[in-house]
Design a protein around this motif. Structure first.
Motif, PDB file in Angstrom:
ATOM      1  N   ALA A   1      -4.762  -7.195  -3.034  1.00  0.00           N
ATOM      2  CA  ALA A   1      -3.771  -6.683  -4.338  1.00  0.00           C
ATOM      3  C   ALA A   1      -2.498  -6.302  -3.948  1.00  0.00           C
ATOM      4  O   ALA A   1      -1.670  -6.848  -4.663  1.00  0.00           O
ATOM      5  CB  ALA A   1      -4.717  -5.425  -4.806  1.00  0.00           C
ATOM      6  N   LEU A   2      -2.293  -5.848  -2.711  1.00  0.00           N
ATOM      7  CA  LEU A   2      -1.029  -5.409  -2.163  1.00  0.00           C
ATOM      8  C   LEU A   2      -0.007  -6.869  -2.101  1.00  0.00           C
ATOM      9  O   LEU A   2       1.193  -6.931  -2.533  1.00  0.00           O
ATOM     10  CB  LEU A   2      -0.961  -4.784  -0.994  1.00  0.00           C
ATOM     11  CG  LEU A   2       0.281  -4.665  -0.288  1.00  0.00           C
ATOM     12  CD1 LEU A   2       1.247  -3.639  -0.973  1.00  0.00           C
ATOM     13  CD2 LEU A   2       0.195  -4.011   1.217  1.00  0.00           C
ATOM     14  N   LEU A   3      -0.870  -7.907  -1.560  1.00  0.00           N
ATOM     15  CA  LEU A   3      -0.174  -9.076  -1.358  1.00  0.00           C
ATOM     16  C   LEU A   3       0.318  -9.759  -2.617  1.00  0.00           C
ATOM     17  O   LEU A   3       1.451 -10.311  -2.856  1.00  0.00           O
ATOM     18  CB  LEU A   3      -1.001 -10.149  -0.601  1.00  0.00           C
ATOM     19  CG  LEU A   3      -0.320 -11.556  -0.263  1.00  0.00           C
ATOM     20  CD1 LEU A   3       0.664 -11.474   0.727  1.00  0.00           C
ATOM     21  CD2 LEU A   3      -1.371 -12.320   0.387  1.00  0.00           C
ATOM     22  N   PHE A   4      -0.479  -9.992  -3.592  1.00  0.00           N
ATOM     23  CA  PHE A   4      -0.191 -10.176  -4.981  1.00  0.00           C
ATOM     24  C   PHE A   4       0.839  -9.594  -5.669  1.00  0.00           C
ATOM     25  O   PHE A   4       1.630  -9.951  -6.228  1.00  0.00           O
ATOM     26  CB  PHE A   4      -1.617 -10.365  -5.819  1.00  0.00           C
ATOM     27  CG  PHE A   4      -2.532 -11.455  -5.387  1.00  0.00           C
ATOM     28  CD1 PHE A   4      -2.281 -12.716  -4.844  1.00  0.00           C
ATOM     29  CD2 PHE A   4      -3.565 -11.515  -5.827  1.00  0.00           C
ATOM     30  CE1 PHE A   4      -2.904 -13.718  -4.402  1.00  0.00           C
ATOM     31  CE2 PHE A   4      -4.648 -12.474  -5.485  1.00  0.00           C
ATOM     32  CZ  PHE A   4      -4.285 -13.420  -4.730  1.00  0.00           C
ATOM     33  N   TYR A   5       0.725  -8.103  -5.319  1.00  0.00           N
ATOM     34  CA  TYR A   5       1.836  -7.246  -5.953  1.00  0.00           C
ATOM     35  C   TYR A   5       3.211  -7.644  -5.464  1.00  0.00           C
ATOM     36  O   TYR A   5       4.135  -7.840  -6.130  1.00  0.00           O
ATOM     37  CB  TYR A   5       1.435  -5.993  -5.998  1.00  0.00           C
ATOM     38  CG  TYR A   5       2.325  -5.028  -6.621  1.00  0.00           C
ATOM     39  CD1 TYR A   5       2.527  -4.996  -7.871  1.00  0.00           C
ATOM     40  CD2 TYR A   5       3.278  -4.185  -5.963  1.00  0.00           C
ATOM     41  CE1 TYR A   5       3.357  -3.916  -8.421  1.00  0.00           C
ATOM     42  CE2 TYR A   5       4.223  -3.281  -6.515  1.00  0.00           C
ATOM     43  CZ  TYR A   5       4.236  -3.180  -7.979  1.00  0.00           C
ATOM     44  OH  TYR A   5       5.174  -2.390  -8.526  1.00  0.00           O
ATOM     45  N   ALA A   6       3.245  -7.672  -4.143  1.00  0.00           N
ATOM     46  CA  ALA A   6       4.516  -7.988  -3.427  1.00  0.00           C
ATOM     47  C   ALA A   6       4.793  -9.390  -3.873  1.00  0.00           C
ATOM     48  O   ALA A   6       6.092  -9.591  -4.222  1.00  0.00           O
ATOM     49  CB  ALA A   6       4.122  -7.780  -1.852  1.00  0.00           C
ATOM     50  N   ALA A   7       4.000 -10.230  -4.221  1.00  0.00           N
ATOM     51  CA  ALA A   7       4.458 -11.635  -4.344  1.00  0.00           C
ATOM     52  C   ALA A   7       5.087 -11.631  -5.655  1.00  0.00           C
ATOM     53  O   ALA A   7       5.998 -12.429  -6.144  1.00  0.00           O
ATOM     54  CB  ALA A   7       3.398 -12.717  -4.375  1.00  0.00           C
ATOM     55  N   ILE A   8       4.525 -10.825  -6.791  1.00  0.00           N
ATOM     56  CA  ILE A   8       4.699 -11.073  -8.134  1.00  0.00           C
ATOM     57  C   ILE A   8       6.153 -10.326  -8.461  1.00  0.00           C
ATOM     58  O   ILE A   8       7.186 -10.640  -8.787  1.00  0.00           O
ATOM     59  CB  ILE A   8       3.848 -10.103  -8.980  1.00  0.00           C
ATOM     60  CG1 ILE A   8       2.628 -11.067  -9.051  1.00  0.00           C
ATOM     61  CG2 ILE A   8       4.533  -9.609 -10.381  1.00  0.00           C
ATOM     62  CD1 ILE A   8       1.418 -10.228  -9.596  1.00  0.00           C
ATOM     63  N   ARG A   9       6.374  -9.091  -7.355  1.00  0.00           N
ATOM     64  CA  ARG A   9       7.674  -8.583  -7.440  1.00  0.00           C
ATOM     65  C   ARG A   9       8.824  -9.373  -6.895  1.00  0.00           C
ATOM     66  O   ARG A   9       9.777  -9.285  -7.256  1.00  0.00           O
ATOM     67  CB  ARG A   9       7.514  -7.047  -6.684  1.00  0.00           C
ATOM     68  CG  ARG A   9       6.730  -6.002  -7.282  1.00  0.00           C
ATOM     69  CD  ARG A   9       7.154  -5.491  -8.556  1.00  0.00           C
ATOM     70  NE  ARG A   9       8.578  -4.987  -8.572  1.00  0.00           N
ATOM     71  CZ  ARG A   9       8.801  -3.829  -8.319  1.00  0.00           C
ATOM     72  NH1 ARG A   9       7.990  -2.926  -8.273  1.00  0.00           N
ATOM     73  NH2 ARG A   9      10.235  -3.539  -8.290  1.00  0.00           N
ATOM     74  N   TRP A  10       8.568 -10.232  -5.727  1.00  0.00           N
ATOM     75  CA  TRP A  10       9.547 -10.781  -5.156  1.00  0.00           C
ATOM     76  C   TRP A  10       9.771 -12.056  -6.044  1.00  0.00           C
ATOM     77  O   TRP A  10      10.917 -12.223  -6.332  1.00  0.00           O
ATOM     78  CB  TRP A  10       8.969 -11.637  -3.892  1.00  0.00           C
ATOM     79  CG  TRP A  10       9.860 -12.838  -3.421  1.00  0.00           C
ATOM     80  CD1 TRP A  10       9.121 -14.190  -3.361  1.00  0.00           C
ATOM     81  CD2 TRP A  10      10.842 -12.852  -2.827  1.00  0.00           C
ATOM     82  NE1 TRP A  10      10.302 -14.832  -3.073  1.00  0.00           N
ATOM     83  CE2 TRP A  10      11.346 -14.090  -2.741  1.00  0.00           C
ATOM     84  CE3 TRP A  10      11.988 -11.677  -2.710  1.00  0.00           C
ATOM     85  CZ2 TRP A  10      12.598 -14.317  -2.118  1.00  0.00           C
ATOM     86  CZ3 TRP A  10      13.168 -12.082  -2.048  1.00  0.00           C
ATOM     87  CH2 TRP A  10      13.450 -13.460  -1.912  1.00  0.00           C
ATOM     88  N   LYS A  11       8.887 -12.573  -6.969  1.00  0.00           N
ATOM     89  CA  LYS A  11       8.864 -13.678  -7.654  1.00  0.00           C
ATOM     90  C   LYS A  11      10.032 -13.229  -9.135  1.00  0.00           C
ATOM     91  O   LYS A  11      10.883 -13.922  -9.495  1.00  0.00           O
ATOM     92  CB  LYS A  11       7.933 -14.371  -8.204  1.00  0.00           C
ATOM     93  CG  LYS A  11       8.104 -15.477  -9.326  1.00  0.00           C
ATOM     94  CD  LYS A  11       7.004 -16.474  -9.199  1.00  0.00           C
ATOM     95  CE  LYS A  11       7.327 -17.700  -9.907  1.00  0.00           C
ATOM     96  NZ  LYS A  11       6.997 -18.787  -9.316  1.00  0.00           N
ATOM     97  N   LEU A  12       9.807 -11.947  -9.588  1.00  0.00           N
ATOM     98  CA  LEU A  12      10.467 -11.405 -10.595  1.00  0.00           C
ATOM     99  C   LEU A  12      11.852 -10.783 -10.071  1.00  0.00           C
ATOM    100  O   LEU A  12      12.513 -10.903 -10.623  1.00  0.00           O
ATOM    101  CB  LEU A  12       9.471 -10.568 -11.427  1.00  0.00           C
ATOM    102  CG  LEU A  12       8.258 -10.984 -11.763  1.00  0.00           C
ATOM    103  CD1 LEU A  12       7.422  -9.816 -12.646  1.00  0.00           C
ATOM    104  CD2 LEU A  12       8.458 -12.182 -12.978  1.00  0.00           C
ATOM    105  N   ASP A  13      11.866  -9.910  -9.104  1.00  0.00           N
ATOM    106  CA  ASP A  13      12.942  -9.151  -8.814  1.00  0.00           C
ATOM    107  C   ASP A  13      13.789  -9.681  -7.635  1.00  0.00           C
ATOM    108  O   ASP A  13      15.122  -9.578  -7.564  1.00  0.00           O
ATOM    109  CB  ASP A  13      12.631  -7.759  -8.412  1.00  0.00           C
ATOM    110  CG  ASP A  13      11.863  -7.148  -9.469  1.00  0.00           C
ATOM    111  OD1 ASP A  13      11.817  -7.470 -10.665  1.00  0.00           O
ATOM    112  OD2 ASP A  13      11.097  -6.196  -9.147  1.00  0.00           O
ATOM    113  N   ARG A  14      13.466 -10.806  -6.955  1.00  0.00           N
ATOM    114  CA  ARG A  14      13.914 -11.378  -5.714  1.00  0.00           C
ATOM    115  C   ARG A  14      14.507 -10.180  -4.727  1.00  0.00           C
ATOM    116  O   ARG A  14      15.796 -10.387  -4.147  1.00  0.00           O
ATOM    117  CB  ARG A  14      15.161 -12.323  -6.317  1.00  0.00           C
ATOM    118  CG  ARG A  14      14.448 -13.337  -6.939  1.00  0.00           C
ATOM    119  CD  ARG A  14      14.035 -14.168  -5.944  1.00  0.00           C
ATOM    120  NE  ARG A  14      13.200 -15.678  -6.568  1.00  0.00           N
ATOM    121  CZ  ARG A  14      12.592 -16.254  -5.993  1.00  0.00           C
ATOM    122  NH1 ARG A  14      11.939 -15.907  -4.936  1.00  0.00           N
ATOM    123  NH2 ARG A  14      12.130 -17.198  -6.616  1.00  0.00           N
TER     124      ARG A  14
END
Length: 195
Positions: A140-153
């Motif tokens: 879940a942490l990995l997915f959350y970090a991936a989502i934040r990276w994709k949206l916020d860079r």
């Protein structure tokens, strides 16, 4: 000003979900060692500084040892069960935060969190001494970090993702099968591939 209130409310939802889920799991917690699975072996190996069966689950063994020595009440097996309940609660909250970021709907994030928290398999592994709750929290942490990276860079989320990718095989080796899907999710749409 309304945006500030929205951000504040959005940040409080995962914290509330951690609390509510932990109370739920804590009320269902096994009070001692459970029969079946690897619970006894994992507790004994972690508590004594040993190594469980292959792949050894080193992250679970180390974090379980630290947690069980910091929590000095109750019997040892119960402490490891509490550790699983905490990790399961964190996983549920991270799923809620991920859905909130993707959909921008609070209700959807709460429904997703309740669906995971109440699912039979996940809940059953979050109240006993097993590696799956910790593994779920890392995924879940990995997915959350991936989502934040994709949206916020923001580079901090890329670093968190790299940390998650490094830690996940130390929790449960089967998690490496998530990496191709994560790569597809993160792949830029308009990137020229050099052959």
């Amino acid at each position: 000003m309304p945006q500030y209130k929205s951000l504040t409310r959005r940040n409080w939802i995962p914290l509330g979900i951690v609390f509510v889920t932990f109370i739920f799991y804590f009320s269902c917690l096994s009070s001692t060692l459970t029969y079946g699975g690897d619970c006894g072996e994992l507790i004994a190996a972690s508590w004594t500084g040993g190594i469980p069966h292959p792949t050894g689950y080193p992250l679970y063994a180390m974090l379980g040892w630290i947690f069980s020595h910091l929590l000095v009440i109750g019997e040892v097996a119960w402490r490891y069960n509490v550790f699983s309940a905490l990790m399961g609660s964190i996983a549920v909250a991270l799923v809620a935060a991920s859905v909130q970021r993707l959909t921008k709907h609070t209700f959807a994030s709460i429904i997703a969190a309740l669906a995971l928290a109440g699912s039979y398999f996940f809940a059953s592994q979050s109240v006993i001494s097993e590696v799956y709750a910790l593994n779920g929290a890392l995924i879940a942490l990995l997915f959350y970090a991936a989502i934040r990276w994709k949206l916020d860079r923001q580079w901090g989320w890329l670093a968190a993702m790299a940390l998650g990718i490094g830690l996940i095989p130390n929790s449960h080796l089967s998690s490496i099968y998530l990496l191709p899907g994560l790569l597809v999710f993160l792949w830029p749409r308009h990137t020229k591939v050099l052959l």
